[in-house]
Structure formats: C-alpha cells, structure tokens
Motif scaffolding. Structure first.
Motif, PDB file in Angstrom:
ATOM      1  N   ARG A   1     -14.924 -77.478  33.455  1.00  0.00           N
ATOM      2  CA  ARG A   1     -14.981 -78.481  34.448  1.00  0.00           C
ATOM      3  C   ARG A   1     -15.512 -79.952  33.662  1.00  0.00           C
ATOM      4  O   ARG A   1     -15.201 -80.849  34.294  1.00  0.00           O
ATOM      5  CB  ARG A   1     -16.323 -78.124  35.519  1.00  0.00           C
ATOM      6  N   LEU A   2     -16.266 -79.734  32.742  1.00  0.00           N
ATOM      7  CA  LEU A   2     -16.699 -81.065  32.458  1.00  0.00           C
ATOM      8  C   LEU A   2     -15.457 -81.658  31.400  1.00  0.00           C
ATOM      9  O   LEU A   2     -15.435 -83.055  31.332  1.00  0.00           O
ATOM     10  CB  LEU A   2     -17.703 -80.824  31.182  1.00  0.00           C
ATOM     11  N   MET A   3     -14.333 -80.882  31.143  1.00  0.00           N
ATOM     12  CA  MET A   3     -13.358 -81.562  30.576  1.00  0.00           C
ATOM     13  C   MET A   3     -12.495 -82.068  31.413  1.00  0.00           C
ATOM     14  O   MET A   3     -11.683 -83.173  31.328  1.00  0.00           O
ATOM     15  CB  MET A   3     -12.422 -80.465  29.615  1.00  0.00           C
ATOM     16  N   LYS A   4     -12.608 -81.655  32.577  1.00  0.00           N
ATOM     17  CA  LYS A   4     -11.684 -82.405  33.778  1.00  0.00           C
ATOM     18  C   LYS A   4     -12.664 -83.668  34.403  1.00  0.00           C
ATOM     19  O   LYS A   4     -12.056 -84.404  34.729  1.00  0.00           O
ATOM     20  CB  LYS A   4     -11.580 -81.453  34.725  1.00  0.00           C
TER      21      LYS A   4
ATOM     22  N   VAL B   1     -17.794 -80.071  22.971  1.00  0.00           N
ATOM     23  CA  VAL B   1     -18.362 -80.199  24.211  1.00  0.00           C
ATOM     24  C   VAL B   1     -19.103 -78.640  24.390  1.00  0.00           C
ATOM     25  O   VAL B   1     -20.199 -78.450  24.447  1.00  0.00           O
ATOM     26  CB  VAL B   1     -17.690 -80.268  25.460  1.00  0.00           C
ATOM     27  N   GLU B   2     -18.345 -77.532  23.711  1.00  0.00           N
ATOM     28  CA  GLU B   2     -19.024 -76.135  23.796  1.00  0.00           C
ATOM     29  C   GLU B   2     -20.174 -76.186  22.766  1.00  0.00           C
ATOM     30  O   GLU B   2     -21.159 -75.493  23.301  1.00  0.00           O
ATOM     31  CB  GLU B   2     -18.044 -75.419  23.286  1.00  0.00           C
ATOM     32  N   ARG B   3     -20.095 -76.718  21.402  1.00  0.00           N
ATOM     33  CA  ARG B   3     -21.121 -76.798  20.827  1.00  0.00           C
ATOM     34  C   ARG B   3     -22.529 -77.447  21.322  1.00  0.00           C
ATOM     35  O   ARG B   3     -23.471 -77.112  21.046  1.00  0.00           O
ATOM     36  CB  ARG B   3     -20.838 -77.099  19.347  1.00  0.00           C
ATOM     37  N   HIS B   4     -22.072 -78.626  21.807  1.00  0.00           N
ATOM     38  CA  HIS B   4     -23.133 -79.262  22.209  1.00  0.00           C
ATOM     39  C   HIS B   4     -23.992 -78.744  23.586  1.00  0.00           C
ATOM     40  O   HIS B   4     -25.153 -78.785  23.629  1.00  0.00           O
ATOM     41  CB  HIS B   4     -22.741 -80.782  22.897  1.00  0.00           C
ATOM     42  N   LEU B   5     -22.996 -78.122  24.355  1.00  0.00           N
ATOM     43  CA  LEU B   5     -23.796 -77.366  25.377  1.00  0.00           C
ATOM     44  C   LEU B   5     -24.483 -76.355  24.801  1.00  0.00           C
ATOM     45  O   LEU B   5     -25.737 -75.751  25.443  1.00  0.00           O
ATOM     46  CB  LEU B   5     -22.819 -76.914  26.394  1.00  0.00           C
ATOM     47  N   ALA B   6     -24.053 -75.444  24.002  1.00  0.00           N
ATOM     48  CA  ALA B   6     -24.736 -74.433  23.526  1.00  0.00           C
ATOM     49  C   ALA B   6     -26.259 -74.899  22.687  1.00  0.00           C
ATOM     50  O   ALA B   6     -26.901 -74.213  22.826  1.00  0.00           O
ATOM     51  CB  ALA B   6     -23.896 -73.589  22.317  1.00  0.00           C
ATOM     52  N   ALA B   7     -26.105 -75.923  22.141  1.00  0.00           N
ATOM     53  CA  ALA B   7     -27.216 -76.319  21.246  1.00  0.00           C
ATOM     54  C   ALA B   7     -28.278 -77.027  22.280  1.00  0.00           C
ATOM     55  O   ALA B   7     -29.438 -76.864  21.959  1.00  0.00           O
ATOM     56  CB  ALA B   7     -26.567 -77.224  20.111  1.00  0.00           C
ATOM     57  N   ASN B   8     -27.783 -77.691  23.523  1.00  0.00           N
ATOM     58  CA  ASN B   8     -28.782 -78.363  24.188  1.00  0.00           C
ATOM     59  C   ASN B   8     -29.119 -77.715  25.458  1.00  0.00           C
ATOM     60  O   ASN B   8     -30.051 -78.248  26.261  1.00  0.00           O
ATOM     61  CB  ASN B   8     -28.181 -79.906  24.381  1.00  0.00           C
ATOM     62  N   GLU B   9     -28.354 -76.942  25.938  1.00  0.00           N
ATOM     63  CA  GLU B   9     -28.241 -76.474  27.427  1.00  0.00           C
ATOM     64  C   GLU B   9     -28.358 -74.991  27.388  1.00  0.00           C
ATOM     65  O   GLU B   9     -28.737 -74.408  28.473  1.00  0.00           O
ATOM     66  CB  GLU B   9     -27.520 -77.084  28.338  1.00  0.00           C
TER      67      GLU B   9
ATOM     68  N   ASN C   1     -29.586 -72.700  24.917  1.00  0.00           N
ATOM     69  CA  ASN C   1     -30.326 -72.144  23.811  1.00  0.00           C
ATOM     70  C   ASN C   1     -29.711 -71.235  22.907  1.00  0.00           C
ATOM     71  O   ASN C   1     -30.074 -70.339  22.242  1.00  0.00           O
ATOM     72  CB  ASN C   1     -31.392 -70.889  24.535  1.00  0.00           C
ATOM     73  N   GLY C   2     -28.580 -72.012  22.403  1.00  0.00           N
ATOM     74  CA  GLY C   2     -27.704 -71.429  21.209  1.00  0.00           C
ATOM     75  C   GLY C   2     -26.685 -70.149  21.728  1.00  0.00           C
ATOM     76  O   GLY C   2     -25.967 -69.860  20.825  1.00  0.00           O
ATOM     77  N   GLU C   3     -26.874 -69.898  23.148  1.00  0.00           N
ATOM     78  CA  GLU C   3     -25.785 -69.038  23.574  1.00  0.00           C
ATOM     79  C   GLU C   3     -24.316 -69.884  23.909  1.00  0.00           C
ATOM     80  O   GLU C   3     -24.565 -70.892  24.167  1.00  0.00           O
ATOM     81  CB  GLU C   3     -26.340 -68.385  24.840  1.00  0.00           C
ATOM     82  N   GLU C   4     -23.267 -69.195  24.008  1.00  0.00           N
ATOM     83  CA  GLU C   4     -21.997 -69.597  24.554  1.00  0.00           C
ATOM     84  C   GLU C   4     -22.079 -70.079  25.854  1.00  0.00           C
ATOM     85  O   GLU C   4     -22.662 -69.256  26.958  1.00  0.00           O
ATOM     86  CB  GLU C   4     -20.849 -68.551  24.282  1.00  0.00           C
ATOM     87  N   PRO C   5     -21.590 -71.233  26.261  1.00  0.00           N
ATOM     88  CA  PRO C   5     -21.913 -71.764  27.598  1.00  0.00           C
ATOM     89  C   PRO C   5     -20.595 -71.094  28.527  1.00  0.00           C
ATOM     90  O   PRO C   5     -19.664 -70.681  27.726  1.00  0.00           O
ATOM     91  CB  PRO C   5     -21.403 -73.458  27.660  1.00  0.00           C
ATOM     92  N   PRO C   6     -20.683 -70.882  29.663  1.00  0.00           N
ATOM     93  CA  PRO C   6     -19.469 -70.298  30.447  1.00  0.00           C
ATOM     94  C   PRO C   6     -18.446 -71.205  30.239  1.00  0.00           C
ATOM     95  O   PRO C   6     -18.344 -72.327  30.221  1.00  0.00           O
ATOM     96  CB  PRO C   6     -20.133 -70.334  31.844  1.00  0.00           C
ATOM     97  N   LYS C   7     -17.097 -70.456  30.136  1.00  0.00           N
ATOM     98  CA  LYS C   7     -15.864 -71.311  30.118  1.00  0.00           C
ATOM     99  C   LYS C   7     -15.595 -72.236  31.289  1.00  0.00           C
ATOM    100  O   LYS C   7     -15.119 -73.540  31.270  1.00  0.00           O
ATOM    101  CB  LYS C   7     -14.855 -70.098  29.793  1.00  0.00           C
ATOM    102  N   SER C   8     -15.928 -71.830  32.469  1.00  0.00           N
ATOM    103  CA  SER C   8     -15.823 -72.351  33.632  1.00  0.00           C
ATOM    104  C   SER C   8     -16.570 -73.715  33.627  1.00  0.00           C
ATOM    105  O   SER C   8     -16.088 -74.855  33.992  1.00  0.00           O
ATOM    106  CB  SER C   8     -16.227 -71.785  34.729  1.00  0.00           C
TER     107      SER C   8
END
Length: 308
Positions: A134-137, A113-121, A123-130
């Motif tokens: 939330r998406l894991m829940k 999920v982390e890599r998917h968000l970084a790649a698709n939402e 722009n290659g940056e780390e997505p916020p852990k929060s």
C-alpha cells in the motif's frame, strides 16, 4: 476515436537481436543508455529497443532476486541508506544506490521501506506485505517525508517494475488490442472477443476468435493474439506453452501479432498452425464473401457459437 500508428518490418534476424542485446548487457540496461542504442540502430524502432531492454531487465531481476533479498544484505542496504540521508544535502539516494547495485529502483525502494517499517513501527518484526504494498502505491502516506520523496522518485524513474510501470504496460496492451479490433472490423470480419469467449466458459482465450477463418500467406487463421511486446526466445517459448498451443488445440490454426517485432527464426511453426506477424496483414484471402457491415460483424454475429 483513438488511432495508433503500427510499425511494420520489425522482425529481425537472431544475429541482430544478439548484437542489440549485447549492447544492452554492456550498459547493464541502464535507463540512460537507450538514446545511444537508438542512434546506433536507426533502422530499429525505438519501441522495439525499449521492449528488448525491458525483457532483459526482467530476466536479470528474476535471476538476482534471492541475492538482493538476503536478510543480511537487505539490512546493509538500509544502513547505507540511513547513513546517506543523514546528510540533508544528498538527493536521489535510493536511485544512486540502485544504479550502483544494479537493481531496479522500485525493488530497492521496497526493501528500504520494509526495513524502515521493521525498525521504526514493528519493533524489529517483519511488516505485513499488504502494508508495504500500500505504501509503495501511495508513498505520500509514508510518515518519514524524506523516504516518501525518495520512493516517489524511484517509482517515476523505474521503467521495469512498480505499479506505475504495470499500469503503463497494461494501457499499452489495451491500446494494441483496440487497434487489432479496429483492423478486424475494417476488414468486415465477424468475430468474438476475449470477453465474449470467457462469458461462454472458455478458460484460455485469444484476443480475437474469427467466426469464419481467413487465409494469410497460405496459412489458415482462426484466431488472432495481440502482443504489445517484442517476441524474444524466452517470452515466445513461454507463450507457446501457456497460451498459443492451447488456442491451437481448441480453435485450430491461428496468428500472433508481436507489434514491436520478433526474431525471424522463431516463426518456425507455420506448418503446425501458428504464424507470427509484426503487423495486421493486408493481403487476406476470405473464405466467403461477406456483405455485412463492420458494425454487424462486431455485434450481431458475436452471438453465434464459436467454431471449435
């Protein structure tokens, strides 16, 4: 009213624990291995075997955390996932990868999920852990429906990590704390519970602080701690350091109940004031005779100050 059936006689020798642990290690703690271990050790409670297996997986996951969270390796995992899901016929992709990589499914799902968000939402940056948490829940909120389905399957299959597993463990812990209070009240013992103790300013509190001590197997008991788990060397030493000795310093000698059993050899601090049990004791010596009702013991007497 809920009733919970305790298992008695769950304590085991170190040699038997080592044998069971070796069986678990041989199968790498795979979720499908438990039935075979149940059959091989019919005299050991399934709850005990599940607890030992869970503790093994937690230790293994902590040791391998940095290995699996290497940036290059995480990207490899995501690339493998993307390649596998291009074939719409494949299912349980992350689950199968987790089995192959020997990693908890929910932890691998979080990496994906982390890599998917970084790649698709992002722009290659780390997505916020929060956002990831939330998406894991709530995996249904993941925009990619295939990934949402894959994550959901991982959360249901994982018996070690994830918010669903945490909720189940918390519920089981609460059930056995309820059982402990029920047993204490059946014996007409006046007590303060953890909530009442904390309201009076105690920072480290056992589940039960008796107003009047009892004696069990020639040991004085001022407090009782409930653990809905198996007492293995790692967890027991950690609890001794972080909890039990603090209780002893504040309240005196006490008792720990490992409802799913413990290693016999760990019960070596009775002479110092900490005894281990795998069930609520039936042979209790009362310091005084009390004619108070169980209801009075659990309510009215809770207003007296704790004996320190």
């Amino acid at each position: 009213m809920y009733y919970f059936r305790p298992f008695h006689g769950l304590a085991m020798k170190q040699v038997l624990y080592d044998e069971i642990l070796n069986k678990i290690e041989t199968t790498r703690g795979h979720r499908n291995c438990l039935q075979d271990i149940y059959k091989e050790y019919p005299d050991v409670s399934p709850k005990t075997i599940v607890s030992i297996t869970s503790q093994y997986k937690q230790r293994k996951t902590k040791k391998s955390h940095y290995f699996h969270h290497d940036a290059h390796r995480m990207q490899q995992y995501y690339n493998t996932y993307c390649e596998s899901t291009r074939n719409k016929q494949q299912q349980h992709v992350i689950l199968n990868m987790a089995d192959s990589l020997d990693i908890c499914p929910s932890l691998l799902a979080r990496i994906i999920v982390e890599r998917h968000l970084a790649a698709n939402e992002y722009n290659g940056e780390e997505p916020p852990k929060s956002v990831v948490s939330r998406l894991m829940k709530e995996p249904r909120d993941i925009k990619d429906s295939v990934l949402a389905d894959e994550v959901t399957k991982c959360l249901f299959a994982d018996d070690t990590y994830g918010h669903m597993t945490d909720a189940i463990k918390h519920s089981i812990g609460f059930e056995y704390e309820f059982l402990l209070k029920q047993k204490v009240e059946e014996c007409k013992l006046a007590y303060l519970d953890e909530e009442k103790l904390r309201s009076r300013g105690y920072d480290k509190t056992p589940d039960i602080k008796l107003d009047v001590p009892i004696a069990v197997e020639d040991c004085i008991v001022n407090w009782i701690e409930s653990k809905a788990s198996f007492g293995d060397p790692d967890s027991h030493q950690s609890y001794l350091k972080q909890q039990y000795w603090a209780y002893w310093n504040r309240f005196g000698p006490g008792m720990v109940i490992y409802w799913f059993g413990f290693i016999d050899e760990l019960d070596n601090n009775r002479h110092k004031g900490i005894m281990l049990m795998d069930h609520f004791p039936t042979n209790i010596t009362y310091m005084i005779n009390s004619n108070t009702s169980a209801e009075d013991s659990s309510t009215n007497n809770k207003e007296s100050a704790p004996v320190v």
